[in-house]
Design an enzyme around this catalytic site. Structure first.
Site, mmCIF file in Angstrom:
data_model
loop_
_atom_site.group_PDB
_atom_site.id
_atom_site.type_symbol
_atom_site.label_atom_id
_atom_site.label_comp_id
_atom_site.label_asym_id
_atom_site.label_seq_id
_atom_site.Cartn_x
_atom_site.Cartn_y
_atom_site.Cartn_z
ATOM 1 C CB CYS A 245 -0.952 0.001 1.187
ATOM 2 S SG CYS A 245 -0.145 -0.126 2.796
ATOM 3 C CG HIS B 265 -4.289 0.541 4.099
ATOM 4 N ND1 HIS B 265 -3.719 -0.376 3.244
ATOM 5 C CD2 HIS B 265 -5.174 1.250 3.354
ATOM 6 C CE1 HIS B 265 -4.248 -0.227 2.035
ATOM 7 N NE2 HIS B 265 -5.136 0.748 2.081
#
Length: 311
Positions: A52, A297
């Protein structure tokens, strides 16, 4: 019905028709918005494990027209059969796919161009470290080509450090450059926004027993200012601190603001009292980390031009 009842029914017909017409209007408006959203949809990037951070950086860089143009300007060749493409070629292909498709794209080719295997994709990296690695590789691929020097010209900030000892009239200047400027001051609200963190970065620091070579060891005041600023300025807000009780890193979630417009004039070197070169910036992208110091994330928010941009 009686004559009076019939009149009442006729009088009520227009009123009964209006809600249906309003509902139709709302439906048409909703369909138009849905169509517009579909036409202007931005292609995403697939997460190939724990990538990510790479996806967020790639999206942010892709939505910078000058950086995109610099990548497209690199002369590239198709790799030999069975070999991975160069990093510039892999980025060119990925940028083209993002611009010409509305479907989520894979970053496997780009990951392969780094020489990474599946185990590398499962290890999350620090975004600042990844940016430096990426820019160094791309810059190396530009050497001895028509694009040579494009990355430093576009993204490298030049910093000037000044060491001074007023008691003996000594000072020394040195310069350095960096693609990513790290900012501090998030903890306990010491700095509420980007400008205050920049001012904190440029505050003089006292260094004890510094060897000046000429005057021996002295107490030195070291200050920092921007000598030259690039067209694209990358700032990394440090949100990681160390807990002395658990001996573990912790995430700082204090409120922190960033303006849509930023002027670095107050933290730049002024030659002979003259104002520095243009130093005003407009916010183009923000990469946000959600989670803890150990895991989380990354999400990239990018400002899009209207109408949709072209290559």
């Amino acid at each position: 019905p009686t004559h009076l009842e019939a009149q009442r029914m006729l009088a009520a017909l227009p009123e009964a028709a209006e809600p249906k017409e309003e509902a139709t209007s709302r439906g048409s408006s909703k369909r138009a918005r849905k169509k517009e959203k579909k036409e202007n949809r931005i292609a995403g990037l697939k997460n190939e494990g724990a990538t990510c951070y790479l996806n967020a950086v790639t999206q942010a860089l892709h939505h910078l027209p000058d950086f995109r143009a610099a990548i497209y300007s690199v002369p590239t060749q198709d790799p030999a059969e069975g070999e991975a493409p160069s990093v510039p070629l892999a980025m060119q292909r990925l940028f083209w796919q993002l611009q010409n498709s509305k479907k989520s794209q894979s970053t496997r080719e780009l990951l392969g161009s780094f020489g990474w295997d599946s185990s590398d994709t499962l290890e999350q990296q620090d975004i600042s470290d990844f940016c430096h690695m990426l820019f160094d590789i791309v810059e190396e691929g530009m050497k001895n080509t028509t694009a040579d020097g494009a990355i430093p010209r576009l993204m490298a900030a030049k910093l000037q450090y000044k060491d001074a000892v007023q008691t003996v009239g000594w000072e020394r200047l040195r310069e350095d450059s960096s693609y990513v400027t790290v900012l501090h001051g998030v903890k306990d609200g010491e700095c509420k926004d980007v400008m205050q963190s920049l001012e904190l970065l440029c505050q003089p620091q006292i260094i004890e027993d510094y060897d000046t070579e000429v005057h021996g060891k002295q107490t030195v005041s070291r200050s920092l200012l921007f000598k030259e600023v690039p067209p694209v300025l990358l700032l990394n807000i440090n949100r990681i601190d160390f807990c002395h009780e658990t001996f573990e890193p912790i995430k700082l979630n204090d409120r922190y603001e960033f303006p849509e417009e930023l002027d670095l004039c107050d933290v730049m070197v002024k030659e002979d009292g003259a104002m520095p070169s243009p130093s005003k910036y407009s916010l183009r992208a923000v990469i946000v980390h959600m989670g803890t110091a150990q895991m989380g994330h990354y999400i990239s928010y990018c400002k899009l031009p209207r109408p949709p941009f072209n290559p």
